[in-house]
Design an enzyme around this catalytic site. Structure first.
Site: not given
Length: 301
Positions: A239, A171
């Site tokens: 983030k 990811k």
């Protein structure tokens, strides 16, 4: 039919839980926002009163939360998943968090006989609503096989990519590529417009050639229109870029372009664009080029 506890009914969690309920699973969901719980009930699920209520009788627990502090609180905290779920429960954390956190959670859960997969997703709100997410899964192969029928309800591209934490690494790689492509598309738009070329036409040509990408397919029209309603916010991509840089440090590799993209995303936040879609990197590039200007398409903000 599987009993599923679903924690985190945000812009992606709500449609995912609804798809699972529509597929015939018994879904008990919890979110701190009452309106999110109400949406699940209207979709055929059950609004749980808390984490413990959602997971106590579940065969599978899914967490879909913003970052590792929320995941740790829900899984490890009082009344959390490890304390409330029955032995043998399969926990699929579909949040995007640090790989080391996923590994630590799996280790802690093993002592309670709870199986864990890290299963972050790509596809954004549209992918969640269309049940077309890409799901990259880390953990034991047998646990992946057990969870696959559930994943197939919400995703189209589903792969077991390695041991605990591997899903989060994939990811991170996804997010650095997505951020980089957004940055380059933004630069292309600024170059085209500054040169007096119609950006919409130019991007249509790019989308049909070697420069083509899913981002150009899905986002070129909204970017040219400066429509930055969030499908995936800059705050969240910020983030994720931090996770990618930390993973690079852990692996002892240099990712110079990733570092630059991370700074562009950070600049977007610093400029006050954190709540906008990550395609709003265009606003950052415009500002750097001295071409920033408000448009009617941005008036909704």
């Amino acid at each position: 039919m599987t009993k599923i506890g679903f924690i985190g009914l945000g812009v992606m969690g709500t449609p995912m839980a609804a798809h699972l309920a529509a597929a015939g699973h018994e879904v008990g969901g919890y979110d701190t926002h009452a309106d999110a719980r109400a949406k699940l009930e209207s979709a055929g699920g059950r609004a749980a009163t808390g984490v413990a209520d959602a997971v106590a009788e579940a065969d599978v627990v899914i967490t879909m939360l913003p970052n590792h502090p929320q995941v740790e609180a829900v899984v490890l905290g009082p009344g959390g998943v490890l304390e409330s779920a029955k032995p043998g429960t399969l926990l699929a954390d579909m949040s995007t968090i640090r790989p080391e956190t996923s590994i630590a959670l799996a280790e802690r859960a093993a002592a309670r006989e709870i199986r864990v997969l890290d299963a972050p997703v790509s596809g954004g709100q549209a992918g969640a609503e269309q049940a077309a997410l890409s799901i990259m899964v880390g953990g034991e192969a047998a646990d992946f096989a057990a969870a696959l029928p559930v994943f197939e309800v919400v995703g189209k591209t589903i792969a077991h990519v390695g041991p605990h934490g591997a899903g989060q690494v994939v990811k991170a790689a996804n997010q650095l590529v997505v951020g980089g492509v957004y940055g380059l598309v933004a630069e292309a738009i600024v170059l085209l417009e500054a040169s007096g070329v119609d950006a919409a036409t130019g991007l249509d040509v790019l989308a049909g050639g070697l420069a083509g990408s899913r981002i150009l397919d899905l986002k070129r029209k909204s970017m040219v229109a400066r429509d930055f309603r969030p499908g995936f916010r800059i705050d969240l991509h910020h983030k994720d870029m931090g996770i990618a840089l930390a993973a690079a440090r852990q692996a002892d590799v240099a990712l110079p372009l990733t570092g630059l993209v991370a700074q562009l995303v950070a600049a977007g936040r610093a400029m006050g664009h954190g709540s906008l879609d990550h395609s709003a990197l265009l606003k950052v590039v415009e500002e750097l080029s001295g071409r920033a200007a408000a448009t009617e398409a941005e008036a909704w903000t």
